[in-house]
Every structure is written in structure tokens, then in C-alpha cells.
Write an enzyme that holds these catalytic residues in place. Sequence first.
Site, PDB file in Angstrom:
ATOM      1  N   GLU A 250       2.005  -2.214   4.888  1.00 19.04           N
ATOM      2  CA  GLU A 250       0.792  -1.377   4.955  1.00 19.04           C
ATOM      3  C   GLU A 250       0.638  -0.738   3.586  1.00 19.04           C
ATOM      4  OE1 GLU A 250      -1.203   1.688   4.766  1.00 19.04           O
ATOM      5  OE2 GLU A 250      -0.408   2.618   6.588  1.00 19.04           O
ATOM      6  N   CYS A 284      -3.855   6.864   3.059  1.00 21.85           N
ATOM      7  CA  CYS A 284      -4.257   5.510   2.675  1.00 21.85           C
ATOM      8  C   CYS A 284      -5.674   5.189   3.119  1.00 21.85           C
ATOM      9  CB  CYS A 284      -3.289   4.491   3.269  1.00 21.85           C
ATOM     10  SG  CYS A 284      -1.597   4.626   2.659  1.00 21.85           S
ATOM     11  N   GLU A 381      -7.111   3.374  -6.437  1.00 14.99           N
ATOM     12  CA  GLU A 381      -6.715   4.334  -5.416  1.00 14.99           C
ATOM     13  C   GLU A 381      -6.292   5.634  -6.096  1.00 14.99           C
ATOM     14  OE1 GLU A 381      -4.348   4.199  -1.216  1.00 14.99           O
ATOM     15  OE2 GLU A 381      -3.319   3.325  -2.940  1.00 14.99           O
TER      16      GLU A 381
END
Length: 482
Positions: A250, A284, A381
Site C-alpha cells: 500500500e 495516503c 505526494e
Amino acid sequence: MASKLFIDGEWTGSSGTSAIDTIDPSTGQVIETVPTASRGDVDAAIAAARAALSNPAWADLLPVQRAGLLFKLASLVDEHHEELAQLETRDQGQPIGISRMVSVTGAAEHIRYYAGWVTKMQGSTNPVSFPDTLNYTRREPVGVNALITPWNFPLMILTWKLAPALATGNTVVIKPSEVTPLTSLRLVELCAEAGFPAGVVNIVTGDGSVGEMLTRHPDVDHVSYTGSTAVGKLITMASAETNLKRLTLELGGKAPSIIARDADIDAAVGGNIMGATLNSGQVCAAYTRFYVERSREQEFVEKVVGGLAQVPIGPGADESNVLGPLVSAKHLSHVERLVATGAADGAELVAGGKRIDRDGYFFEPTVFTGVKDSAAIMHEEIFGPVLAVTAYDDTDELHDLINRANDTPYGLAATVWTRDIATSQRLANGIKAGAVFVNMPPIPDMAAPWGGYKASGWGREMGPWALDAYTELKSVWLHYGS
């Protein structure tokens, strides 16, 4: 609380000489020093986990007995709820309300959920085309699992992995982030108290080098990792170079949020503020790229900026604060660097944009408008409270908007804000993401699958789908004819 390694049922110091300070991000002060596991420590933990797989004290437990251990662990998490919440807040920085309601409550719920699955996992009989032959399947544990967890929700994400691993009869070696190891160590203490046999649950602390030892070890059967895409690629290569161990990954995310012209703008503002700033944006699935229909853009931006101005910021232990610090000085510098690229790429800074001058690692909630699709803050990110807003025209073809939303290497989560069910379904169907939330913040549930498309990872956690990651499916053939 223990600040040692836990191997084969015993707390022990590392055979190495180095250690790592874990820091309170609201003050910058050292809380605890934890050891860095050596190669010998990692080998010993994996050997203990391997031996425990065939130990009758674990391998021969009836399903109801294994479930009982997990139910006991969930009860212990409940009993120590406030202690764990305070520890999570002190070590990670998240507001105490999030630690209580999301992290600790979520951990107990996940453990209890998989405890319930233990007595419900079934095989199947299959209508094979051979005479006098019975074919059936059974689920068996994968074996030794390395559980490598991140620093943003250390306790809860550990239980996402640990609970299904134990429910399916596996053994584990845990490697928490060196930045936030304390609640993981405490949970392992509770595992011992619950009565899990020696070697079933082990924990080794340290930096990325310890994680690399685990991912490259030929006696690890499965790695479950949550963290960056860059490290996920390294783990994939390590698996290919050793024993082709199973992987659950993940990884990163860059979630788009689409606000349609017919959206309830106040609901969209409130939901997106929460979705963008939960745990200071260190999520996330945090909403980070905002595509607002042009006629609603000004209203949306003004209300978001006004709402963010009202968010109380400060140490997470203070009940009144909603936004806490970033997790570390290193991560604060990362956020600062990316925010600096916003103006350089032509975006307009309309709120925030800098660190807060106080002890700890605090950063202002930040809003950019007029952001080009090519800007770094639309692709990289950030993992901080940074919102990048751009507009779209309602006259554009819907597939053009979907293409813009999909213009990212990631595909973990997305959100759509609209009153029109047809629009919501067309967008949800077209967006390449593992989870699409319509008119709500990005909070997973233990009964629904969680994982990503593209560079956001492989496999799914939670729900019955997690059971696949921790079991091998065996086909048994029985010929009973003459």
C-alpha cells in the site's frame, strides 16, 4: 514500556550497537531511545517465527481457540485505550481525538473483526470431470510474514496487517517506522499478555536497513508494506532477487477531489477540509488536488480559506487542537520544499505557505489556486496540509475531466462532490483509484477493501480480501474408485 526487541517470547537488547531516538513532534524533544536490530537479531526473529509455525501450541489450536486469543487482544486494547491514545499522540503528533476515535478504536475493531473470521474461513468442493474423484480446497497460512509499517498511523495500520495474519495462523516479524515505534512495541506487549505463544509475534526496531534485511531474507514468505512507492519498488526487486516472496504493497497517493457545479458547497468545503488536513495531511488518501467547476471556484476557495483559518493548531495532546504537527523535522523540510515549487510553477498562494514559528514541527494549512496540471504540487505526494485548486468548465466533456483526475502515477483514492447520482457514477467508474468516496472524507472501514491502482500498490487489505494475502489455497484430490 519496553524499549527492546521482542524475539521468541522474550524482550532482549540488540546485538548491535546503534540506537534511534524517537521524538515528540510537538516539542522536538526525545521521548525514548530504541535499539537498531542487527543482522543477527533479524535472523533470530525470523527463525523464531519459522519455528512457531510448527509448534503445536500455535499450529494445533482449534479455530475457536485462535479466535479467543484475538478477542482477548482486542479487549486488552480496549482496556488500555487511553494509554495507547496518549502514546500515539505523543509519538506521532496526531490530535488526541484522532488517536482515540480513529487509531485506537480502529485498532480494536480490526482485531475483533478478524477474530470473527477465524471460525468462518471455508474451502470448497469442486465438480471436477474425473470419475470417482473428490476435489476440495483448504486455506493454509502463507508462513512467516514481515509486517513493515509507516509513521502516519502506526498503531492502526499495524493492526490492519497483524489481525488477518494471526487470524489465518501465520507468524510475524514486525518492523515499525523508526520515527514512531512506541505504540507498536506496546501492542506487542499486549499480544504477549493475551497469550500468543512464543515466536508467533516478534518485533525488531530500526531504520530502513532493518526493513531491507527482512525483505531480502529467504525465509520470509510474505511482506506486507505500507509506505512510499520508491521503497515499494525496492521491495519488489528484493523479492524477485531472493525467493519470490508474496507482496502486499500500500504505497503513495495523490487523491483528486472533484467538486461539481451542483455540489452542496458547504458540505464539500467541510468534507474537503477534513479530507485534506486529517492528521495534518499525513494520510495516503488525503485530498490534495481539487478540480472545482469554474462558476463555484471562488466560493469554494473563499470558504475553504475561511474554514482553515478557524482550525485550532497546536500540540495534539491539547484537546482543543484539530491540527497537530508534522511528524519530524525531515518531513517538515520536505513539505516546505514542495510548497516552494508552487509559486515557481505559476500558482497563486492564497493561504499559509510556511512553517509556524514555535517549538515542534508545525506547518500552516496552505491553499494554492490557479494550479497548472503540470505543477509539481499536482503530481508529487506532499503528505502535508496543502491544497492545490484548479478549475474546470462544466461544458467540458466528462472524459476530459476524468483524464485530468487520472493524470498521476498514483491511484489510491479519490472523491466526488455532487448531488447528481449519474455524474457521481460516471466519475466513480472512470477514475482509476482503489477507493472513490462520494460526498464524504477518505476514512476506510474494516469490512471494505483498501488498496491502490498503478503506483499506489498491489493487493488489498481489510475485509475478506485481506485473507487472500495471508493464505495459500491448496487443492486436494482424492480418488476413491477401484
